[in-house]
Design an enzyme around this catalytic site. Structure first.
Site, PDB file in Angstrom:
ATOM      1  CB  ALA A   1     -12.263  -9.868   6.463  1.00  0.00           C
TER       2      ALA A   1
ATOM      3  NE  ARG B   1      -4.873   0.886  -1.861  1.00  0.00           N
ATOM      4  CZ  ARG B   1      -5.086  -0.405  -1.994  1.00  0.00           C
ATOM      5  NH1 ARG B   1      -4.503  -1.064  -2.983  1.00  0.00           N
ATOM      6  NH2 ARG B   1      -5.872  -1.053  -1.153  1.00  0.00           N
TER       7      ARG B   1
ATOM      8  CD  GLN C   1     -10.191  -1.204  -0.433  1.00  0.00           C
ATOM      9  OE1 GLN C   1     -10.230  -1.326   0.786  1.00  0.00           O
ATOM     10  NE2 GLN C   1      -9.170  -1.614  -1.164  1.00  0.00           N
TER      11      GLN C   1
ATOM     12  CG  HIS D   1      -6.477  -1.395   3.678  1.00  0.00           C
ATOM     13  ND1 HIS D   1      -5.953  -2.652   3.818  1.00  0.00           N
ATOM     14  CD2 HIS D   1      -6.017  -0.697   4.758  1.00  0.00           C
ATOM     15  CE1 HIS D   1      -5.213  -2.713   4.909  1.00  0.00           C
ATOM     16  NE2 HIS D   1      -5.238  -1.538   5.499  1.00  0.00           N
TER      17      HIS D   1
ATOM     18  CD1 TRP E   1      -3.071  -1.126   0.424  1.00  0.00           C
ATOM     19  CD2 TRP E   1      -1.842  -2.406   1.798  1.00  0.00           C
ATOM     20  NE1 TRP E   1      -3.717  -2.329   0.578  1.00  0.00           N
ATOM     21  CE2 TRP E   1      -3.002  -3.132   1.407  1.00  0.00           C
ATOM     22  CE3 TRP E   1      -0.931  -3.016   2.649  1.00  0.00           C
ATOM     23  CZ2 TRP E   1      -3.250  -4.429   1.857  1.00  0.00           C
ATOM     24  CZ3 TRP E   1      -1.175  -4.291   3.087  1.00  0.00           C
ATOM     25  CH2 TRP E   1      -2.323  -4.992   2.694  1.00  0.00           C
TER      26      TRP E   1
ATOM     27  CB  VAL F   1      -6.985 -12.983   5.712  1.00  0.00           C
ATOM     28  CG1 VAL F   1      -8.054 -11.944   5.964  1.00  0.00           C
ATOM     29  CG2 VAL F   1      -6.167 -12.652   4.477  1.00  0.00           C
TER      30      VAL F   1
END
Ligand code: FA5
Length: 338
Positions: A299, A200, A214, A174, A154, A257
């Protein structure tokens, strides 16, 4: 003896001078020149008594008549000028009015609303979070500490340091920091989406903008598996695009994740990545004060502009924020349904 006063000549001279007088000042000058105390016609009238007796009646009567006529001509010219000033172009009040241009919803807003509705139908709540985020939430608590190579995923727009020694802030890259914020406040079962802008420091191209929207999704409950993740996202895609659309899941890496994946959609003979997703990392569940052997969850983070591109067949993401009204009007036919 011939007449020494040429009344006809005087009249035509006076009338042509009057015709060139175009405003109130010029009319007054003309009146003084011809009919004033020392005006040319007044002088003629005053001179009548000095004429030979036999000429006096004709010249006197003619000059008096001319005086009357010039006074009427002056009044007429005055009226003409006043009329010219006050008569604008005539207005046809029976014509239909001109409709002022009205603003309307942006295509990305239309898509975002359709996506929100689709998730609401699937039982999700909708919340929003801050665009200016703390470094801690955007990175550290998502298991991306300073110096971790994943920070390079990012390209970050930092808020300038204010020398106060306080925590560093940035424009969120994000919507995932809202996973942490929501877990701080809510107990499972959790089923929420978080739409919002992200920023970004990126070069733009046909599929990348430096500002993007998003929709984050977070689901935490007992006994959730990757099958629930896949089932939820496939149900979403089917509802958004109908059954025909081709999708694929591929492995991907996000530190928060485990396992992680991306979802791609068939687009112009290629694949367009529309979201990143995965099972919420057990450490994040533990950090929220929950028992990770009991609670699991998944997620995802979707790009709304990418979904809008698929929905409307837009080939270049940069069209969305160029503010070209011709492009924006293309969406008028979709607006009724938003
Ligand atoms: C993320 O931002 C993760 N936070 C997603 C996530 C959430 C993963 C929860 C796991 C769990 P990524 O950088 O891949 O991942 O961005 C997610 C989506 O945002 C992309 O699939 C894409 O659809 C969209 N996106 C990302 N960068 C841009 C960009 N520059 N312009 C337009 N859309 C973008």
């Amino acid at each position: 003896m011939a007449l020494e006063v040429d009344l006809d000549g005087l009249e035509s001279e006076a009338r042509s001078a009057l015709a060139t007088a175009n405003d109130a000042d010029a009319l007054e000058d003309w009146r003084v020149d011809w009919l004033g105390r020392r005006g040319r016609l007044t002088t003629v009238l005053r001179g009548v008594r000095d004429l030979p007796v036999e000429q006096r009646p004709a010249i006197g009567a003619g000059a008096n008549r001319l005086k009357g006529e010039l006074e009427s001509a002056l009044a007429a010219r005055q009226a003409e000028l006043v009329a010219a000033e006050t008569d604008g172009p005539t207005i046809d009040v029976t014509l239909p009015g001109r409709r002022p241009p009205l603003g309307s919803l942006h295509p990305v807003t239309l898509t975002r609303r359709t996506m929100e509705r689709t998730f609401r139908d699937l039982g999700f709540d909708v919340v929003e979070g801050p665009d200016i985020e703390l470094e801690e939430y955007n990175f550290d608590r998502l298991r991306i500490p300073a110096g971790h190579p994943a920070r390079d995923m990012w390209d970050t727009i930092w808020i300038a340091d204010d020398d106060s020694g306080g925590p560093r802030q940035l424009l969120r890259t994000h919507t995932s920091p809202m996973q942490i914020r929501y877990l701080e406040r809510r107990e499972p079962p959790i089923r929420v989406i978080v739409p919002g802008a992200c920023y970004r420091y990126e070069a733009t191209d046909a599929t990348h903008e430096w500002m993007l929207t998003q929709i984050e999704g977070l689901v935490i409950d007992q006994d959730l598996s990757f099958a629930h993740l896949k089932g939820t996202l496939e149900a979403f895609v089917r509802r958004m695009f109908g059954g025909e659309i081709e999708t694929r899941f591929r492995c991907d890496y996000f530190p928060f994740v485990e396992p992680g994946a991306e979802l791609g959609v068939r687009w112009q003979g290629d694949w367009l990545e529309v979201l990143g997703c995965g099972m919420v990392h057990p450490e994040i569940i533990e950090d929220a004060g929950l028992d990770s052997s009991r609670y699991t969850g998944f997620a995802f983070g979707m790009g709304v502009e990418r979904v809008a591109m698929l929905q409307y067949g837009v080939r270049d993401i940069r069209h969305f924020y160029r503010n070209d009204v011709r492009f924006l009007r293309e969406f008028d036919r979709f607006r009724g349904s938003a």
